[in-house]
Design an enzyme around this catalytic site. Structure first.
Site, PDB file in Angstrom:
ATOM      1  N   TYR A  40     110.929  62.392  79.645  1.00 22.53           N
ATOM      2  CA  TYR A  40     111.635  62.528  80.999  1.00 22.53           C
ATOM      3  C   TYR A  40     110.526  62.281  82.140  1.00 22.53           C
ATOM      4  O   TYR A  40     110.736  61.470  83.023  1.00 22.53           O
ATOM      5  CB  TYR A  40     112.202  63.904  81.221  1.00 22.53           C
ATOM      6  N   ASN A  61     120.443  55.567  90.073  1.00 26.55           N
ATOM      7  CA  ASN A  61     120.739  57.208  90.007  1.00 26.55           C
ATOM      8  C   ASN A  61     120.855  57.372  88.703  1.00 26.55           C
ATOM      9  O   ASN A  61     120.604  58.547  88.252  1.00 26.55           O
ATOM     10  CB  ASN A  61     121.605  57.445  91.066  1.00 26.55           C
TER      11      ASN A  61
HETATM   12  P1  NAP Z   1     124.048  64.534  86.495  1.00 29.25           P
HETATM   13  O1  NAP Z   1     124.909  65.587  87.242  1.00 29.25           O
HETATM   14  O2  NAP Z   1     123.738  64.968  85.052  1.00 29.25           O
HETATM   15  O3  NAP Z   1     124.799  63.122  86.519  1.00 29.25           O
HETATM   16  C1  NAP Z   1     124.371  61.989  85.904  1.00 29.25           C
HETATM   17  C2  NAP Z   1     124.905  60.886  86.167  1.00 29.25           C
HETATM   18  O4  NAP Z   1     124.357  59.707  85.692  1.00 29.25           O
HETATM   19  C3  NAP Z   1     126.550  60.894  85.883  1.00 29.25           C
HETATM   20  O5  NAP Z   1     127.247  60.297  86.913  1.00 29.25           O
HETATM   21  C4  NAP Z   1     126.423  60.118  84.463  1.00 29.25           C
HETATM   22  O6  NAP Z   1     127.699  59.285  84.381  1.00 29.25           O
HETATM   23  C5  NAP Z   1     125.460  58.984  84.750  1.00 29.25           C
HETATM   24  N1  NAP Z   1     124.858  58.385  83.624  1.00 29.25           N
HETATM   25  C6  NAP Z   1     124.331  59.061  82.687  1.00 29.25           C
HETATM   26  N2  NAP Z   1     123.698  58.132  81.527  1.00 29.25           N
HETATM   27  C7  NAP Z   1     124.298  56.916  82.096  1.00 29.25           C
HETATM   28  C8  NAP Z   1     124.122  55.593  81.398  1.00 29.25           C
HETATM   29  N3  NAP Z   1     123.617  55.235  80.358  1.00 29.25           N
HETATM   30  N4  NAP Z   1     124.817  54.592  82.221  1.00 29.25           N
HETATM   31  C9  NAP Z   1     125.442  54.758  83.224  1.00 29.25           C
HETATM   32  N5  NAP Z   1     125.529  56.066  83.812  1.00 29.25           N
HETATM   33  C10 NAP Z   1     124.901  57.214  83.395  1.00 29.25           C
HETATM   34  O7  NAP Z   1     122.483  64.251  87.109  1.00 29.25           O
HETATM   35  P2  NAP Z   1     121.865  64.603  88.500  1.00 29.25           P
HETATM   36  O8  NAP Z   1     121.459  65.850  88.456  1.00 29.25           O
HETATM   37  O9  NAP Z   1     122.796  64.060  89.403  1.00 29.25           O
HETATM   38  O10 NAP Z   1     120.732  63.471  88.393  1.00 29.25           O
HETATM   39  C11 NAP Z   1     120.906  62.206  89.088  1.00 29.25           C
HETATM   40  C12 NAP Z   1     119.618  61.692  89.111  1.00 29.25           C
HETATM   41  O11 NAP Z   1     118.468  62.316  89.932  1.00 29.25           O
HETATM   42  C13 NAP Z   1     119.028  61.262  87.643  1.00 29.25           C
HETATM   43  O12 NAP Z   1     118.309  60.190  87.695  1.00 29.25           O
HETATM   44  C14 NAP Z   1     118.191  62.630  87.446  1.00 29.25           C
HETATM   45  O13 NAP Z   1     116.959  62.363  86.537  1.00 29.25           O
HETATM   46  C15 NAP Z   1     117.618  62.601  89.035  1.00 29.25           C
HETATM   47  N6  NAP Z   1     116.831  63.804  89.134  1.00 29.25           N
HETATM   48  C16 NAP Z   1     117.722  65.150  89.342  1.00 29.25           C
HETATM   49  C17 NAP Z   1     117.114  66.510  89.794  1.00 29.25           C
HETATM   50  C18 NAP Z   1     117.957  67.455  89.868  1.00 29.25           C
HETATM   51  O14 NAP Z   1     117.266  68.595  89.638  1.00 29.25           O
HETATM   52  N7  NAP Z   1     119.349  67.434  89.466  1.00 29.25           N
HETATM   53  C19 NAP Z   1     115.789  66.349  89.934  1.00 29.25           C
HETATM   54  C20 NAP Z   1     114.928  65.165  89.927  1.00 29.25           C
HETATM   55  C21 NAP Z   1     115.615  64.070  89.730  1.00 29.25           C
HETATM   56  P3  NAP Z   1     128.818  60.041  83.141  1.00 29.25           P
HETATM   57  O15 NAP Z   1     129.020  61.148  83.375  1.00 29.25           O
HETATM   58  O16 NAP Z   1     130.065  58.770  83.304  1.00 29.25           O
HETATM   59  O17 NAP Z   1     127.840  59.898  81.945  1.00 29.25           O
END
Ligand code: NAP
Length: 247
Positions: A155, A90
């Site tokens: 991305y 994730n």
């Molecule tokens: P988020 O709120 O920004 O959270 C990102 C998470 O990833 C945090 O727990 C962060 O941990 C962790 N992370 C970032 N870089 C990392 C690294 N190098 N190693 C380990 N952990 C890391 O993002 P989200 O919206 O929940 O998204 C989660 C996933 O869903 C992502 O892959 C994103 O691309 C995908 N996604 C999200 C959306 C959306 O609309 N939100 C849509 C499509 C896909 P730390 O805080 O410790 O850095």
């Protein structure tokens, strides 16, 4: 459905979608390894919330943008819990900007974390899962990886890459009892999307037939479904959780 006795690792489990996935797997009885990169307090909160649901949960620091760190993370989980049944890749980052002006370091950051992080966590995990003849891998892609989005070339490439990786690995690992699927969220309300300008958010909303953003829990349900033992005849699929955006 039950995940009683299963060990699950969720990368980027500290916040947003990852946290919701941790909680859903905890609710189903899995033992949780909550990975984070820098947000230790948030990771602790997630683990605490899992424990409040009656699950065992521990936090594991690792920056998945490096192959060695991915291997060390999987080894640490194996050492602590003796096995790994479920891997949810994730962890993800965005570095938005136009192709013409993109910086190489931003492109590297996005590809290293989103695509190569997923790749190398899978590589280390499938060694364990192959021995177990059992595994459930769920990768976070995005609707952007299917449809593209201006300003998100790196991305989108990373998330389209995750789909290719998911399909190829699904074929490679099918005979070993390991399934590999992807979830493709649309516009989900998390820290990642909170920083988007109002104009971009509104443009996104108009492209969603349901005319509203999704919640992390919506994505968590789909990921948990694919991570269930009972979903063993589903592999190589991309499940969109997007209010109809990609239709
Ligand atoms: P988020 O709120 O920004 O959270 C990102 C998470 O990833 C945090 O727990 C962060 O941990 C962790 N992370 C970032 N870089 C990392 C690294 N190098 N190693 C380990 N952990 C890391 O993002 P989200 O919206 O929940 O998204 C989660 C996933 O869903 C992502 O892959 C994103 O691309 C995908 N996604 C999200 C959306 C959306 O609309 N939100 C849509 C499509 C896909 P730390 O805080 O410790 O850095």
């Amino acid at each position: 459905m039950s995940m009683e006795g299963s060990v699950a690792l969720v990368t980027g489990g500290s916040r947003g979608i990852g946290r919701a996935v941790c909680l859903e797997l905890a609710r189903r009885g899995a033992v949780l390894a909550v990975n984070y990169a820098g947000g230790e307090d948030a990771a602790r909160e997630t683990a605490e919330a899992c424990r409040a649901l009656g699950a065992h949960a521990e936090i594991f620091q690792a920056d998945v943008s490096g192959p060695e760190a991915c291997e060390a993370l999987i080894n640490a989980v194996k050492e602590r819990f003796g096995k790994l049944d479920i891997l949810v890749n994730n962890a993800g980052v965005t570095r938005d900007g136009l192709l013409m002006t993109a910086k190489a370091e931003d492109v590297d950051k996005v590809l290293d974390t989103n695509l190569k992080g997923t790749y190398f966590c899978m590589k280390a995990a499938v060694r364990l899962m192959s021995r177990q003849r059992y595994g459930r891998i769920v990768n976070l892609s995005s609707v952007v990886g299917l449809r593209g989005n201006p300003g998100q070339t790196a991305y989108a490439a990373s998330k389209a890459g995750v789909i290719g990786l998911t399909k190829a690995a699904a074929k490679e690992l099918a005979a070993r009892g390991i399934t590999v699927n992807a979830v493709a969220p649309g516009f989900i309300e998390t820290d990642m999307t909170a920083v988007l300008p109002e104009k971009a958010k509104n443009a996104m909303l108009t492209s969603i037939p349901m005319a509203r953003p999704g919640a992390p829990e919506d994505v968590a349900l789909a990921a948990a479904f694919l991570a269930e033992r009972a979903s063993g005849y589903i592999t190589g699929q991309v499940l969109c959780v997007d209010g109809g955006m990609a239709v």
